[in-house]
Design a protein around this motif. Structure first.
Motif, PDB file in Angstrom:
ATOM      1  N   ILE A 147       0.853  -1.179   0.000  1.00 54.62           N
ATOM      2  CA  ILE A 147       0.000   0.000   0.000  1.00 54.62           C
ATOM      3  C   ILE A 147       0.891   1.231   0.000  1.00 54.62           C
ATOM      4  CG2 ILE A 147      -0.215  -0.011   2.529  1.00 54.62           C
ATOM      5  CD1 ILE A 147      -3.065   1.085   2.136  1.00 54.62           C
ATOM      6  N   MET A 148       0.516   2.230  -0.789  1.00 57.59           N
ATOM      7  CA  MET A 148       1.255   3.483  -0.833  1.00 57.59           C
ATOM      8  C   MET A 148       0.556   4.482   0.081  1.00 57.59           C
ATOM      9  SD  MET A 148       2.321   5.846  -4.088  1.00 57.59           S
ATOM     10  CE  MET A 148       3.631   4.753  -4.640  1.00 57.59           C
ATOM     11  N   LEU A 149       1.265   4.991   1.069  1.00 56.20           N
ATOM     12  CA  LEU A 149       0.692   5.885   2.060  1.00 56.20           C
ATOM     13  C   LEU A 149       1.296   7.276   1.928  1.00 56.20           C
ATOM     14  CD1 LEU A 149       0.857   3.490   5.150  1.00 56.20           C
ATOM     15  CD2 LEU A 149      -1.134   3.964   3.705  1.00 56.20           C
ATOM     16  N   PRO A 150       0.481   8.276   1.585  1.00 55.18           N
ATOM     17  CA  PRO A 150       1.000   9.647   1.465  1.00 55.18           C
ATOM     18  C   PRO A 150       1.289  10.236   2.842  1.00 55.18           C
ATOM     19  CG  PRO A 150      -1.371   9.613   1.105  1.00 55.18           C
ATOM     20  CD  PRO A 150      -0.939   8.178   1.246  1.00 55.18           C
ATOM     21  N   THR A 151       2.512  10.712   3.043  1.00 54.68           N
ATOM     22  CA  THR A 151       2.904  11.336   4.301  1.00 54.68           C
ATOM     23  C   THR A 151       3.158  12.825   4.067  1.00 54.68           C
ATOM     24  OG1 THR A 151       5.278  10.960   3.925  1.00 54.68           O
ATOM     25  CG2 THR A 151       4.037   9.183   5.006  1.00 54.68           C
ATOM     26  N   PHE A 152       3.448  13.551   5.148  1.00 55.99           N
ATOM     27  CA  PHE A 152       3.721  14.982   5.014  1.00 55.99           C
ATOM     28  C   PHE A 152       5.002  15.231   4.224  1.00 55.99           C
ATOM     29  CE2 PHE A 152       1.290  14.674   9.044  1.00 55.99           C
ATOM     30  CZ  PHE A 152       0.178  15.411   8.647  1.00 55.99           C
ATOM     31  N   GLU A 153       5.923  14.277   4.264  1.00 59.63           N
ATOM     32  CA  GLU A 153       7.202  14.452   3.578  1.00 59.63           C
ATOM     33  C   GLU A 153       7.195  13.874   2.159  1.00 59.63           C
ATOM     34  OE1 GLU A 153       6.976  12.788   6.557  1.00 59.63           O
ATOM     35  OE2 GLU A 153       7.435  14.539   7.800  1.00 59.63           O
ATOM     36  N   GLY A 154       6.226  13.039   1.830  1.00 61.80           N
ATOM     37  CA  GLY A 154       6.188  12.395   0.516  1.00 61.80           C
ATOM     38  C   GLY A 154       5.248  11.211   0.557  1.00 61.80           C
ATOM     39  N   PHE A 155       5.804   9.993   0.519  1.00 61.56           N
ATOM     40  CA  PHE A 155       4.972   8.801   0.664  1.00 61.56           C
ATOM     41  C   PHE A 155       5.843   7.644   1.106  1.00 61.56           C
ATOM     42  CE2 PHE A 155       6.310   8.826  -3.792  1.00 61.56           C
ATOM     43  CZ  PHE A 155       6.826   7.553  -3.934  1.00 61.56           C
ATOM     44  N   ASP A 170      -8.768  11.633  14.860  1.00 65.01           N
ATOM     45  CA  ASP A 170      -9.614  12.615  14.170  1.00 65.01           C
ATOM     46  C   ASP A 170      -9.728  12.232  12.695  1.00 65.01           C
ATOM     47  OD1 ASP A 170     -10.191  14.101  16.450  1.00 65.01           O
ATOM     48  OD2 ASP A 170      -8.351  15.269  16.265  1.00 65.01           O
ATOM     49  N   ASN A 171      -9.337  13.137  11.792  1.00 65.07           N
ATOM     50  CA  ASN A 171      -9.408  12.843  10.357  1.00 65.07           C
ATOM     51  C   ASN A 171      -8.120  12.215   9.831  1.00 65.07           C
ATOM     52  OD1 ASN A 171     -12.050  13.741   9.910  1.00 65.07           O
ATOM     53  ND2 ASN A 171     -11.366  15.868   9.831  1.00 65.07           N
ATOM     54  N   ASP A 179       7.917  -2.787  12.351  1.00 62.32           N
ATOM     55  CA  ASP A 179       9.236  -2.240  12.676  1.00 62.32           C
ATOM     56  C   ASP A 179       9.173  -1.202  13.795  1.00 62.32           C
ATOM     57  OD1 ASP A 179       8.246   0.072  11.562  1.00 62.32           O
ATOM     58  OD2 ASP A 179       9.614   0.114   9.860  1.00 62.32           O
ATOM     59  N   GLY A 180       7.961  -0.935  14.299  1.00 62.85           N
ATOM     60  CA  GLY A 180       7.823  -0.046  15.450  1.00 62.85           C
ATOM     61  C   GLY A 180       7.681   1.413  15.117  1.00 62.85           C
ATOM     62  N   LYS A 181       7.859   1.798  13.849  1.00 61.25           N
ATOM     63  CA  LYS A 181       7.789   3.210  13.475  1.00 61.25           C
ATOM     64  C   LYS A 181       6.377   3.553  13.017  1.00 61.25           C
ATOM     65  CE  LYS A 181       9.168   4.762   9.488  1.00 61.25           C
ATOM     66  NZ  LYS A 181       9.960   5.209   8.309  1.00 61.25           N
ATOM     67  N   PRO A 182       5.620   4.359  13.781  1.00 61.68           N
ATOM     68  CA  PRO A 182       4.253   4.696  13.358  1.00 61.68           C
ATOM     69  C   PRO A 182       4.258   5.722  12.230  1.00 61.68           C
ATOM     70  CG  PRO A 182       4.779   5.838  15.391  1.00 61.68           C
ATOM     71  CD  PRO A 182       5.966   4.963  15.075  1.00 61.68           C
ATOM     72  N   LEU A 183       3.219   5.665  11.404  1.00 62.70           N
ATOM     73  CA  LEU A 183       3.051   6.623  10.313  1.00 62.70           C
ATOM     74  C   LEU A 183       1.699   7.303  10.477  1.00 62.70           C
ATOM     75  CD1 LEU A 183       4.207   4.566   7.176  1.00 62.70           C
ATOM     76  CD2 LEU A 183       5.436   6.466   8.256  1.00 62.70           C
ATOM     77  N   LEU A 184       1.684   8.636  10.425  1.00 61.05           N
ATOM     78  CA  LEU A 184       0.447   9.397  10.517  1.00 61.05           C
ATOM     79  C   LEU A 184       0.037   9.811   9.109  1.00 61.05           C
ATOM     80  CD1 LEU A 184      -1.609  10.529  12.548  1.00 61.05           C
ATOM     81  CD2 LEU A 184      -0.309  12.679  12.504  1.00 61.05           C
ATOM     82  N   ILE A 185      -1.155   9.350   8.683  1.00 61.29           N
ATOM     83  CA  ILE A 185      -1.615   9.560   7.308  1.00 61.29           C
ATOM     84  C   ILE A 185      -2.889  10.408   7.325  1.00 61.29           C
ATOM     85  CG2 ILE A 185      -2.265   8.416   5.159  1.00 61.29           C
ATOM     86  CD1 ILE A 185       0.581   7.765   6.189  1.00 61.29           C
ATOM     87  N   SER A 186      -2.957  11.367   6.417  1.00 60.08           N
ATOM     88  CA  SER A 186      -4.074  12.320   6.425  1.00 60.08           C
ATOM     89  C   SER A 186      -5.300  11.785   5.687  1.00 60.08           C
ATOM     90  CB  SER A 186      -3.641  13.652   5.813  1.00 60.08           C
ATOM     91  OG  SER A 186      -3.194  13.456   4.483  1.00 60.08           O
ATOM     92  N   LYS A 187      -5.754  10.607   6.088  1.00 65.21           N
ATOM     93  CA  LYS A 187      -7.012  10.033   5.615  1.00 65.21           C
ATOM     94  C   LYS A 187      -7.675   9.334   6.794  1.00 65.21           C
ATOM     95  CE  LYS A 187      -5.785   9.400   0.727  1.00 65.21           C
ATOM     96  NZ  LYS A 187      -6.734  10.406   0.220  1.00 65.21           N
ATOM     97  N   THR A 188      -9.001   9.194   6.716  1.00 57.64           N
ATOM     98  CA  THR A 188      -9.734   8.631   7.851  1.00 57.64           C
ATOM     99  C   THR A 188      -9.548   7.126   7.955  1.00 57.64           C
ATOM    100  OG1 THR A 188     -11.743   8.248   6.554  1.00 57.64           O
ATOM    101  CG2 THR A 188     -11.509  10.411   7.609  1.00 57.64           C
TER     102      THR A 188
END
Length: 249
Positions: A147-155, A170-171, A179-188
């Motif tokens: 899955i490709m996840l868009p992040t604030f820095e890219g994806f 929230d949203n 691997d223990g590293k969480p990713l915050l993605i701007s989708k619900t």
């Protein structure tokens, strides 16, 4: 920035004409260089023109748009997929964050897709949408594995089997990975609940979507609790409990 050189591949003449007209009228930053009616014509046009952008019908006689892309040695262009069918391919397109338009084409969606692609080109952002998509299409049982996840820095491109659980914020959605590293993605969270394979991912609470492969313990209660492989304990809501238990039958 110069105009985006575009090619259109669609076996239906009316569809080619409509999209050509829309591009001319609503997308001044796009120059349509060729309108092709089959895979072979499309391949020849790609080789000759080296486009920036390809509008590609998915369902065509004697093959699909994916078959065309498989035959391109170096995909250096962005692709907007066009389809009349909201079918099996849509999940793979969503998983790879690929651009697609459903027929009949909505003008606002067309303009939005072109604007996003133009912005990526101006920022020199390399696109891996198509490669991730083709990798997913190749997978057995038509179950995408990345899955490709868009992040604030890219994806980030994340293997699905590395996702332990997803948490609503929230949203936004926070992905908790092996691997223990969480990713915050701007989708619900609802967006990913609809996208991720339902054979593996179960919504157990309004704030939690879990990968059942990582459940190590269930503790009974009104709804109960699950303990995940990373030792996080998550509440199961009473409303979601039957759905959760069904996944383990």
């Amino acid at each position: 920035m110069d105009k985006l050189k575009a090619i259109l591949v669609d076996d239906e003449q009316d569809s080619r004409q409509i999209l050509s007209n829309y591009l001319a009228k609503y997308c001044p930053d796009v120059e349509l260089m060729a309108a092709c009616k089959n895979i072979q014509e499309g391949l020849e046009a790609i080789k000759k023109i080296s486009p920036d952008l390809l509008f590609l019908d998915i369902e065509m006689p004697f093959g699909t748009g994916f078959d065309l892309l498989e035959q391109v040695e170096d995909i250096s262009f962005e692709t907007v997929f066009v389809t009349a069918y909201d079918n099996y391919a849509i999940q793979a397109l969503n998983m790879s964050a690929a651009y697609y338009l459903l027929k009949p084409i909505d003008i606002d969606e067309l303009v939005n897709a072109v604007d996003k692609i133009k912005s990526e080109k101006e920022q020199n952002v390399d696109s891996f949408h198509v490669q991730v998509l083709l990798d997913n299409i190749k997978q057995e049982n038509e179950r995408p594995k990345k899955i490709m996840l868009p992040t604030f820095e890219g994806f980030e491109i994340v293997p699905i089997d590395q996702i332990i659980y997803c948490e609503a914020d929230d949203n936004f959605t926070k992905f908790h990975l092996k691997d223990g590293k969480p990713l915050l993605i701007s989708k619900t969270l609802k967006h990913f609940e609809e996208m991720l394979p339902k054979t593996k991912f179960v919504r157990i609470h309004r704030s939690s979507l879990i990968n059942t492969d990582y459940v190590v313990r269930y503790t009974k209660g009104k709804g109960g609790y699950v303990t995940m492989e990373n030792d996080v304990e998550l509440e199961v809501s009473p409303k979601k409990k039957p759905q959760f238990l069904e996944a383990f039958k």
